[in-house]
Design a protein around this motif. Structure first.
Motif, PDB file in Angstrom:
ATOM      1  N   ALA A   1      38.805  42.780  41.553  1.00 56.49           N
ATOM      2  CA  ALA A   1      38.700  43.791  42.613  1.00 56.49           C
ATOM      3  C   ALA A   1      39.582  43.430  43.805  1.00 56.49           C
ATOM      4  O   ALA A   1      40.231  44.296  44.408  1.00 56.49           O
ATOM      5  CB  ALA A   1      37.246  43.935  43.053  1.00 56.49           C
ATOM      6  N   GLY A   2      39.633  42.137  44.135  1.00 54.11           N
ATOM      7  CA  GLY A   2      40.451  41.697  45.253  1.00 54.11           C
ATOM      8  C   GLY A   2      41.929  41.927  45.016  1.00 54.11           C
ATOM      9  O   GLY A   2      42.661  42.347  45.920  1.00 54.11           O
TER      10      GLY A   2
ATOM     11  N   ARG B   1      36.823  36.609  37.659  1.00 51.43           N
ATOM     12  CA  ARG B   1      35.523  37.242  37.868  1.00 51.43           C
ATOM     13  C   ARG B   1      35.773  38.651  38.406  1.00 51.43           C
ATOM     14  O   ARG B   1      36.869  38.975  38.841  1.00 51.43           O
ATOM     15  CB  ARG B   1      34.673  36.430  38.857  1.00 51.43           C
ATOM     16  CG  ARG B   1      34.427  34.998  38.407  1.00 51.43           C
ATOM     17  CD  ARG B   1      33.606  34.945  37.117  1.00 51.43           C
ATOM     18  NE  ARG B   1      33.438  33.582  36.629  1.00 51.43           N
ATOM     19  CZ  ARG B   1      34.146  33.032  35.666  1.00 51.43           C
ATOM     20  NH1 ARG B   1      35.112  33.734  35.076  1.00 51.43           N
ATOM     21  NH2 ARG B   1      33.930  31.786  35.284  1.00 51.43           N
ATOM     22  N   ASP B   2      34.742  39.471  38.389  1.00 50.29           N
ATOM     23  CA  ASP B   2      34.896  40.853  38.855  1.00 50.29           C
ATOM     24  C   ASP B   2      35.443  40.900  40.283  1.00 50.29           C
ATOM     25  O   ASP B   2      36.265  41.758  40.616  1.00 50.29           O
ATOM     26  CB  ASP B   2      33.558  41.590  38.783  1.00 50.29           C
ATOM     27  CG  ASP B   2      33.125  41.861  37.348  1.00 50.29           C
ATOM     28  OD1 ASP B   2      33.976  41.755  36.437  1.00 50.29           O
ATOM     29  OD2 ASP B   2      31.938  42.166  37.136  1.00 50.29           O
ATOM     30  N   ALA B   3      34.981  39.951  41.116  1.00 48.46           N
ATOM     31  CA  ALA B   3      35.439  39.930  42.511  1.00 48.46           C
ATOM     32  C   ALA B   3      36.928  39.603  42.601  1.00 48.46           C
ATOM     33  O   ALA B   3      37.643  40.142  43.461  1.00 48.46           O
ATOM     34  CB  ALA B   3      34.639  38.909  43.312  1.00 48.46           C
ATOM     35  N   ASP B   4      37.420  38.734  41.715  1.00 47.95           N
ATOM     36  CA  ASP B   4      38.846  38.399  41.706  1.00 47.95           C
ATOM     37  C   ASP B   4      39.686  39.617  41.337  1.00 47.95           C
ATOM     38  O   ASP B   4      40.716  39.895  41.958  1.00 47.95           O
ATOM     39  CB  ASP B   4      39.116  37.276  40.696  1.00 47.95           C
ATOM     40  CG  ASP B   4      38.342  36.015  41.001  1.00 47.95           C
ATOM     41  OD1 ASP B   4      38.270  35.649  42.182  1.00 47.95           O
ATOM     42  OD2 ASP B   4      37.823  35.398  40.051  1.00 47.95           O
TER      43      ASP B   4
ATOM     44  N   GLU C   1      42.772  45.626  45.247  1.00 51.66           N
ATOM     45  CA  GLU C   1      42.851  46.039  46.645  1.00 51.66           C
ATOM     46  C   GLU C   1      44.216  45.696  47.231  1.00 51.66           C
ATOM     47  O   GLU C   1      44.778  46.458  48.021  1.00 51.66           O
ATOM     48  CB  GLU C   1      41.752  45.338  47.449  1.00 51.66           C
ATOM     49  CG  GLU C   1      41.746  45.665  48.937  1.00 51.66           C
ATOM     50  CD  GLU C   1      41.470  47.142  49.220  1.00 51.66           C
ATOM     51  OE1 GLU C   1      41.906  47.617  50.288  1.00 51.66           O
ATOM     52  OE2 GLU C   1      40.819  47.807  48.381  1.00 51.66           O
TER      53      GLU C   1
ATOM     54  N   LYS D   1      39.666  36.514  31.571  1.00 49.31           N
ATOM     55  CA  LYS D   1      38.296  36.878  31.954  1.00 49.31           C
ATOM     56  C   LYS D   1      37.301  35.806  31.515  1.00 49.31           C
ATOM     57  O   LYS D   1      36.323  35.536  32.208  1.00 49.31           O
ATOM     58  CB  LYS D   1      37.922  38.241  31.358  1.00 49.31           C
ATOM     59  CG  LYS D   1      38.631  39.409  32.019  1.00 49.31           C
ATOM     60  CD  LYS D   1      38.049  40.746  31.628  1.00 49.31           C
ATOM     61  CE  LYS D   1      38.313  41.091  30.190  1.00 49.31           C
ATOM     62  NZ  LYS D   1      37.816  42.460  29.861  1.00 49.31           N
TER      63      LYS D   1
ATOM     64  N   SER E   1      43.741  47.571  37.019  1.00 53.25           N
ATOM     65  CA  SER E   1      44.095  46.287  36.443  1.00 53.25           C
ATOM     66  C   SER E   1      45.338  46.417  35.578  1.00 53.25           C
ATOM     67  O   SER E   1      45.515  47.406  34.866  1.00 53.25           O
ATOM     68  CB  SER E   1      42.937  45.763  35.584  1.00 53.25           C
ATOM     69  OG  SER E   1      41.824  45.420  36.381  1.00 53.25           O
TER      70      SER E   1
END
Length: 251
Positions: free
Chosen positions: A207-208, A202-205, A211, A197, A218
């Motif tokens: 979250a991706g 990053r948060d987007a990584d 998905e 981290k 996580s």
């Protein structure tokens, strides 16, 4: 929420050596084996984090060493064997996933990546194998990664090393199997640690990847402890030359 941990009773009093055990995934593995009642030594270059871990767990033996130095690798193996007796389990965990795209890789950075992520696995296994023969057998668990399966553009040297670990695992399994020494590999997916981290994720990584995963959460270092304990234990006594992917179903 903590990951539930089974007890593998045959690991009690087993001598275990873990590389890169001072922090992150390695520290979780050290704690996991200590909780099983194993006699644990670990190697790490980070003295502060390692001494903090020893103080917290009040059990493992810390062996400071730079695994890029093969003489230091051999000395660490001998130190562990002298302190613990014949080594039953070796966990080759130490690695560093530096990002460096194709255009930026130099001869020096390529060699550094292989030294940090690949070379020491071979030489530590070579140094420990005689001690495992003395013990009547053992288990080597090599940590690879799914990174080389994801076509990630920014890590060509790291991906090469992690792919090579699978080949090394199978070759070592063929050589050491007659000595009752099993060799398997764990391929983690995205494991969210504090270092990851801080440096890369990053948060987007995150979250991706969630998905993409079947499991919509996580993964943490604790998710790798159970699989590693299983491969180290007699529960996997018929398993060698195999890879185990722990990625929440991302692939």
């Amino acid at each position: 929420m903590p990951v539930p941990r089974a007890q593998f009773h045959d690991l009690k009093d087993r001598a275990v050596l873990i590389t890169g055990g001072g922090s992150g995934i390695g520290a979780a593995l050290v704690e996991g084996f200590v909780d099983q009642g194993a006699r644990v030594a670990f190697v790490d270059i980070d003295e502060r984090a390692s001494l903090d871990l020893v103080e917290r767990l009040a059990a493992p033996l810390y062996i400071p060493a730079d695994l890029r130095d093969i003489d230091a690798v051999k000395k660490a193996a001998q130190t562990a064997a002298t302190a613990l007796g014949a080594i039953h389990v070796l966990v080759n965990n130490a690695a560093r996933d530096d990002r460096e795209p194709l255009e930026s890789v130099t001869e020096e950075s390529w060699d550094e990546s292989q030294a940090v992520n690949l070379r020491h696995l071979f030489f530590m296994s070579q140094a420990i194998a005689p001690h495992m023969r003395q013990a009547g057998g053992g288990s080597i668990v090599n940590f690879s990664s799914i990174a080389y399966l994801l076509n990630m553009a920014e890590i060509p040297a790291y991906a090469t090393a992690k792919a090579a670990i699978v080949g090394l695992t199978k070759s070592l399994a063929g050589k050491l199997g007659p000595d009752n020494i099993r060799v398997n590999a764990i391929l983690p997916g995205m494991i969210v640690t504090e270092r990851q981290k801080r440096l890369w994720l990053r948060d987007a990584d995150i979250a991706g990847m969630q998905e993409r995963q079947c499991l919509k959460r996580s993964l943490t270092a604790d998710d790798l402890v159970g699989p590693c304990l299983f491969l180290a234990s007699a529960c996997s006594s018929g398993m060698t030359a195999q890879t185990m992917i722990i990625d929440g179903g991302a692939l």
